[in-house]
Design an enzyme around this catalytic site. Sequence first.
Site, PDB file in Angstrom:
ATOM      1  N   CYS A 299       0.661  -3.642   1.186  1.00  0.00           N
ATOM      2  CA  CYS A 299       0.567  -2.533   0.229  1.00  0.00           C
ATOM      3  C   CYS A 299      -0.805  -1.878   0.363  1.00  0.00           C
ATOM      4  O   CYS A 299      -1.832  -2.545   0.208  1.00  0.00           O
ATOM      5  CB  CYS A 299       0.766  -3.015  -1.199  1.00  0.00           C
ATOM      6  SG  CYS A 299       0.492  -1.657  -2.368  1.00  0.00           S
TER       7      CYS A 299
ATOM      8  N   LYS B   2      12.141  -3.458  -5.302  1.00  0.00           N
ATOM      9  CA  LYS B   2      10.740  -3.033  -5.257  1.00  0.00           C
ATOM     10  C   LYS B   2       9.867  -4.290  -5.229  1.00  0.00           C
ATOM     11  O   LYS B   2      10.192  -5.298  -5.859  1.00  0.00           O
ATOM     12  CB  LYS B   2      10.429  -2.182  -6.501  1.00  0.00           C
ATOM     13  CG  LYS B   2       8.956  -1.803  -6.695  1.00  0.00           C
ATOM     14  CD  LYS B   2       8.478  -0.794  -5.691  1.00  0.00           C
ATOM     15  CE  LYS B   2       6.986  -0.465  -5.898  1.00  0.00           C
ATOM     16  NZ  LYS B   2       6.436   0.290  -4.760  1.00  0.00           N
TER      17      LYS B   2
HETATM   18  O1  RRO Z   1       3.732   0.608  -4.734  1.00  0.00           O
HETATM   19  C1  RRO Z   1       3.102   1.134  -3.795  1.00  0.00           C
HETATM   20  O2  RRO Z   1       2.166   1.922  -3.977  1.00  0.00           O
HETATM   21  C2  RRO Z   1       3.408   0.812  -2.400  1.00  0.00           C
HETATM   22  C3  RRO Z   1       3.687  -0.437  -1.921  1.00  0.00           C
HETATM   23 BR1  RRO Z   1       3.865  -1.925  -3.005  1.00  0.00          BR
HETATM   24  C4  RRO Z   1       3.850  -0.654  -0.536  1.00  0.00           C
HETATM   25  O3  RRO Z   1       4.073  -1.752  -0.022  1.00  0.00           O
HETATM   26  N1  RRO Z   1       3.709   0.405   0.264  1.00  0.00           N
HETATM   27  C5  RRO Z   1       3.448   1.636  -0.180  1.00  0.00           C
HETATM   28  O4  RRO Z   1       3.331   2.577   0.607  1.00  0.00           O
HETATM   29  N2  RRO Z   1       3.321   1.833  -1.536  1.00  0.00           N
END
Ligand code: RRO
Length: 332
Positions: free
Chosen positions: A151, A67
């Site tokens: 993100c 993650k």
């Molecule tokens: O954690 C998120 O809300 C998230 C991330 Br880091 C990302 O790169 N892409 C996404 O759709 N959610």
Amino acid sequence: MPSQTHLDTLLPSVSPSEHSQSQPCLNTHIGQLPLDSYIFNASGPLCTSEEELIRLAGSASAAVMTKSCTILPREGNAEPRYQALPLGSIQSMGLPNLGYQAYLEMLPRLKKAGNKPIVVSVSGFSVADNVTMVKAFQSSCADLIEVNFSCPNIEGKPQLGYDFEQTEQALEAICQLGDKPIGLKLPPYFDFSHFITMADIIKKFPVSFITCINSVGNTLVIDAETETAIIKPKGGFGGLCGDYIKPIGLANVRAFRQLLPDNIDIIGVGGIKTGTDAFEYLLAGASAVQVATCFEKEGVECFDRIAQELQSLMAAKQYSSIAAVKGKLKVI
Ligand code: RRO
């Protein structure tokens, strides 16, 4: 040499992955890094805790992908922040993660558990954050570093990949910190001028791979009965994932494959849940694919299933390797 049909009558019944001699080979590579299979997990679901990552290490996933991490640990956004949809999902997780130091410390155990490539994802809130984390992972046993420029779910933090000037500044800072290959997780682009601008920036730096695409950001799903958005963060705006976004992912892989030199590999992600989906990304030019929504719904079993489906499809089409298909999309 007996014909394939004759061989099949002689061999005991085995699953495609066991039947290796006559099955197409899914070996591939990202930069100089060899992968035993074309399919692994995307940075996103079920790869935050050590338990989840150890499970990936023991699975058929070609690599263990973490993650996205930040400098400090984060709980992420308020719930409900994930909703399954008929053809995918919408989410606004908000970067829940253990903080980069926890992953640094965990990496040797993940390596020992899986003896397979490890890809770390970093998602700093500033260039300085990304420099700190990339520097730290440069001296770790991670094999690849994927820097998340996309993100969509942090309030007040625009996606870096949509700001070309800042993207260039960030690349200047993070690409000179060591020899480990650096890749970028990009947001989806929807205009050829944007594909060209981004490709021209990437070509200026020693970027080893790009990962296309992150979720389609800031979409809205409404429940007419309750008259509300179905997730809470950002007033309901969230990243759309799954089948809905496959044509967008395919277009981004194809466009960048046509614009970038062959030594920059492209990892496809977006709506992959069958061998046919994985094959389509291969035709578009992906060197490997990552699975997010389907992995969230099905668990680690999806990696072997999709690999077997891809092998069966390639065998039926008489393709023996990933290289034989990569980028070979025909135009009509
Ligand atoms: O954690 C998120 O809300 C998230 C991330 Br880091 C990302 O790169 N892409 C996404 O759709 N959610």
